[in-house]
Design an enzyme around this catalytic site. Sequence first.
Site, PDB file in Angstrom:
ATOM      1  N   TYR A  87      12.719  -4.464  16.853  1.00  0.00           N
ATOM      2  CA  TYR A  87      12.676  -4.341  15.389  1.00  0.00           C
ATOM      3  C   TYR A  87      13.844  -5.092  14.741  1.00  0.00           C
ATOM      4  O   TYR A  87      13.654  -5.954  13.874  1.00  0.00           O
ATOM      5  CB  TYR A  87      12.714  -2.868  14.994  1.00  0.00           C
ATOM      6  CG  TYR A  87      12.729  -2.636  13.502  1.00  0.00           C
ATOM      7  CD1 TYR A  87      11.550  -2.690  12.766  1.00  0.00           C
ATOM      8  CD2 TYR A  87      13.922  -2.371  12.822  1.00  0.00           C
ATOM      9  CE1 TYR A  87      11.559  -2.488  11.388  1.00  0.00           C
ATOM     10  CE2 TYR A  87      13.942  -2.169  11.451  1.00  0.00           C
ATOM     11  CZ  TYR A  87      12.752  -2.220  10.739  1.00  0.00           C
ATOM     12  OH  TYR A  87      12.770  -2.031   9.374  1.00  0.00           O
TER      13      TYR A  87
ATOM     14  N   ALA B  12       0.822  -1.223   0.000  1.00  0.00           N
ATOM     15  CA  ALA B  12       0.000   0.000   0.000  1.00  0.00           C
ATOM     16  C   ALA B  12       0.849   1.264   0.000  1.00  0.00           C
ATOM     17  O   ALA B  12       0.497   2.253  -0.649  1.00  0.00           O
ATOM     18  CB  ALA B  12      -0.955  -0.009   1.194  1.00  0.00           C
TER      19      ALA B  12
ATOM     20  N   ASP C 251      -5.014  -8.408   8.157  1.00  0.00           N
ATOM     21  CA  ASP C 251      -4.112  -7.969   9.229  1.00  0.00           C
ATOM     22  C   ASP C 251      -3.118  -9.098   9.523  1.00  0.00           C
ATOM     23  O   ASP C 251      -3.467 -10.118  10.119  1.00  0.00           O
ATOM     24  CB  ASP C 251      -4.939  -7.634  10.475  1.00  0.00           C
ATOM     25  CG  ASP C 251      -4.060  -7.147  11.624  1.00  0.00           C
ATOM     26  OD1 ASP C 251      -2.820  -7.188  11.489  1.00  0.00           O
ATOM     27  OD2 ASP C 251      -4.630  -6.744  12.649  1.00  0.00           O
TER      28      ASP C 251
ATOM     29  N   ILE D  75       8.136   1.344   0.277  1.00  0.00           N
ATOM     30  CA  ILE D  75       8.950   0.495  -0.600  1.00  0.00           C
ATOM     31  C   ILE D  75       8.057  -0.467  -1.395  1.00  0.00           C
ATOM     32  O   ILE D  75       8.226  -0.650  -2.604  1.00  0.00           O
ATOM     33  CB  ILE D  75       9.973  -0.300   0.253  1.00  0.00           C
ATOM     34  CG1 ILE D  75      10.994   0.657   0.885  1.00  0.00           C
ATOM     35  CG2 ILE D  75      10.667  -1.369  -0.579  1.00  0.00           C
ATOM     36  CD1 ILE D  75      11.853   0.034   1.986  1.00  0.00           C
TER      37      ILE D  75
ATOM     38  N   ASP E  42      -2.519  -6.131   2.249  1.00  0.00           N
ATOM     39  CA  ASP E  42      -2.157  -5.051   3.181  1.00  0.00           C
ATOM     40  C   ASP E  42      -3.356  -4.807   4.092  1.00  0.00           C
ATOM     41  O   ASP E  42      -4.426  -5.399   3.912  1.00  0.00           O
ATOM     42  CB  ASP E  42      -1.775  -3.767   2.407  1.00  0.00           C
ATOM     43  CG  ASP E  42      -0.786  -2.890   3.186  1.00  0.00           C
ATOM     44  OD1 ASP E  42      -1.095  -2.544   4.342  1.00  0.00           O
ATOM     45  OD2 ASP E  42       0.281  -2.567   2.648  1.00  0.00           O
TER      46      ASP E  42
HETATM   47  N1  LIG Z   1      11.952   2.720   5.673  1.00  0.00           N
HETATM   48  C1  LIG Z   1      13.108   2.241   6.127  1.00  0.00           C
HETATM   49  O1  LIG Z   1      14.020   2.995   6.494  1.00  0.00           O
HETATM   50  C2  LIG Z   1      13.330   0.763   6.167  1.00  0.00           C
HETATM   51  C3  LIG Z   1      14.636   0.301   6.417  1.00  0.00           C
HETATM   52  C4  LIG Z   1      14.854  -1.069   6.477  1.00  0.00           C
HETATM   53  C5  LIG Z   1      13.806  -1.935   6.275  1.00  0.00           C
HETATM   54  N2  LIG Z   1      12.541  -1.471   6.023  1.00  0.00           N
HETATM   55  C6  LIG Z   1      11.475  -2.445   5.819  1.00  0.00           C
HETATM   56  O2  LIG Z   1      10.849  -2.214   4.585  1.00  0.00           O
HETATM   57  C7  LIG Z   1       9.527  -2.738   4.625  1.00  0.00           C
HETATM   58  C8  LIG Z   1       8.581  -1.716   4.044  1.00  0.00           C
HETATM   59  O3  LIG Z   1       8.548  -0.610   4.931  1.00  0.00           O
HETATM   60  P1  LIG Z   1       8.375   0.907   4.441  1.00  0.00           P
HETATM   61  O4  LIG Z   1       9.533   1.643   4.966  1.00  0.00           O
HETATM   62  O5  LIG Z   1       8.049   0.952   3.005  1.00  0.00           O
HETATM   63  O6  LIG Z   1       7.143   1.362   5.375  1.00  0.00           O
HETATM   64  P2  LIG Z   1       5.609   1.595   5.094  1.00  0.00           P
HETATM   65  O7  LIG Z   1       5.000   1.867   6.416  1.00  0.00           O
HETATM   66  O8  LIG Z   1       5.421   2.600   4.016  1.00  0.00           O
HETATM   67  O9  LIG Z   1       5.137   0.181   4.525  1.00  0.00           O
HETATM   68  C9  LIG Z   1       4.825  -0.897   5.343  1.00  0.00           C
HETATM   69  C10 LIG Z   1       3.568  -1.548   4.802  1.00  0.00           C
HETATM   70  O10 LIG Z   1       3.247  -2.657   5.670  1.00  0.00           O
HETATM   71  C11 LIG Z   1       1.857  -2.612   5.925  1.00  0.00           C
HETATM   72  N3  LIG Z   1       1.514  -3.239   7.195  1.00  0.00           N
HETATM   73  C12 LIG Z   1       1.866  -2.823   8.427  1.00  0.00           C
HETATM   74  N4  LIG Z   1       1.264  -3.587   9.377  1.00  0.00           N
HETATM   75  C13 LIG Z   1       0.538  -4.514   8.695  1.00  0.00           C
HETATM   76  C14 LIG Z   1      -0.321  -5.570   9.119  1.00  0.00           C
HETATM   77  N5  LIG Z   1      -0.589  -5.803  10.404  1.00  0.00           N
HETATM   78  N6  LIG Z   1      -0.920  -6.313   8.160  1.00  0.00           N
HETATM   79  C15 LIG Z   1      -0.709  -6.041   6.836  1.00  0.00           C
HETATM   80  N7  LIG Z   1       0.088  -5.068   6.389  1.00  0.00           N
HETATM   81  C16 LIG Z   1       0.690  -4.302   7.322  1.00  0.00           C
HETATM   82  C17 LIG Z   1       1.539  -1.111   5.950  1.00  0.00           C
HETATM   83  O11 LIG Z   1       0.138  -0.866   5.835  1.00  0.00           O
HETATM   84  C18 LIG Z   1       2.369  -0.588   4.815  1.00  0.00           C
HETATM   85  O12 LIG Z   1       1.695  -0.639   3.566  1.00  0.00           O
HETATM   86  C19 LIG Z   1       9.258  -3.103   6.084  1.00  0.00           C
HETATM   87  O13 LIG Z   1       9.400  -4.489   6.255  1.00  0.00           O
HETATM   88  C20 LIG Z   1      10.347  -2.357   6.824  1.00  0.00           C
HETATM   89  O14 LIG Z   1      10.675  -2.974   8.056  1.00  0.00           O
HETATM   90  C21 LIG Z   1      12.290  -0.139   5.954  1.00  0.00           C
END
Ligand SMILES: NC(=O)c1ccc[n+]([C@@H]2O[C@H](COP(=O)([O-])OP(=O)(O)OC[C@H]3O[C@@H](n4cnc5c(N)ncnc54)[C@H](O)[C@@H]3O)[C@@H](O)[C@H]2O)c1
Length: 255
Positions: free
Chosen positions: A151, A11, A42, A14, A33
């Site tokens: 985390y 959604a 969820d 990344i 999502d």
């Molecule tokens: N942004 C960073 O700096 C970073 C760094 C390292 C790793 N990551 C990892 O990258 C991935 C994507 O994160 P992002 O930064 O794009 O953040 P984001 O919050 O934009 O995306 C996370 C997505 O996961 C979904 N989500 C969260 N809880 C959920 C649940 N209970 N059920 C279903 N979906 C759920 C959210 O709705 C969202 O669409 C994650 O696994 C995060 O840990 C991010």
Amino acid sequence: MGKLYAMTGGATGIGASLKEKLRERGDTVIVVDLRDADINADLSTALGRQAAIEGIRKMAPDGLDGFIACAGLPPVAKPLSLITKVNYFGATVLIEGLADLVAMKKGAIVAVGSNSASMPGLDEDHIQALLSGDEEHSSALVEALDGHNAYAGSKNALIRWIRRKCPALMGEGVRMNVVAPGMTGTPLTEKVFEDADFGAAMTEFQKSIPYGDMATPDMIADTMLFLLDPASRYVCGAVLFVDGGHDALLRPDGF
Ligand SMILES: NC(=O)c1ccc[n+]([C@@H]2O[C@H](COP(=O)([O-])OP(=O)(O)OC[C@H]3O[C@@H](n4cnc5c(N)ncnc54)[C@H](O)[C@@H]3O)[C@@H](O)[C@H]2O)c1
């Protein structure tokens, strides 16, 4: 002909970038999502994970070219057990439940780790509880930790789980790899910057990235495209840091 992928967390951030890139080139992506998805589920609950697996199986009866476990929660999520439930069990349970679909097309699985997974000082009991698959115990243990440990521990365990599983899956023609992003400009990162405990440290951390700034989501998504593509057909069990040199700066000898 376009390929068929399923992913979690498409959604925003990344995952949304990857979804858009795949759809733009003509592939079909089934997104799981919390909202704005093909399957709203969820992943913090066993019921939600089951609904996601069943929904994907219905939409891809002939198999998947790839599955991407991207959904995740940040170190500031509360309660901390939600991090355990989404980041670790939301990824591993879905990979277990869908690997046979990916095997049907000899496809690829990509999980999203983090460059924080290899940072020192993580709680090994928590990680072992995750690896044993005990959701109740690991969810109880995590409440005694800080957000960083919760985390980074969830991502450390996820990577170890993937590397333990990937040789057997390779035998079935499925490649499994991890992309390990560094700090990336997404809604997740914004939440961490806004946090009273994490905000100042995040600003300092950002300044220390050798590239000079945090990543944009498409930088991570482009690497994920490579890991899904036949161009990476001999890459299996890799943890690919996409972090502007941050891991190399912090752990030059850690490979
Ligand atoms: N942004 C960073 O700096 C970073 C760094 C390292 C790793 N990551 C990892 O990258 C991935 C994507 O994160 P992002 O930064 O794009 O953040 P984001 O919050 O934009 O995306 C996370 C997505 O996961 C979904 N989500 C969260 N809880 C959920 C649940 N209970 N059920 C279903 N979906 C759920 C959210 O709705 C969202 O669409 C994650 O696994 C995060 O840990 C991010």
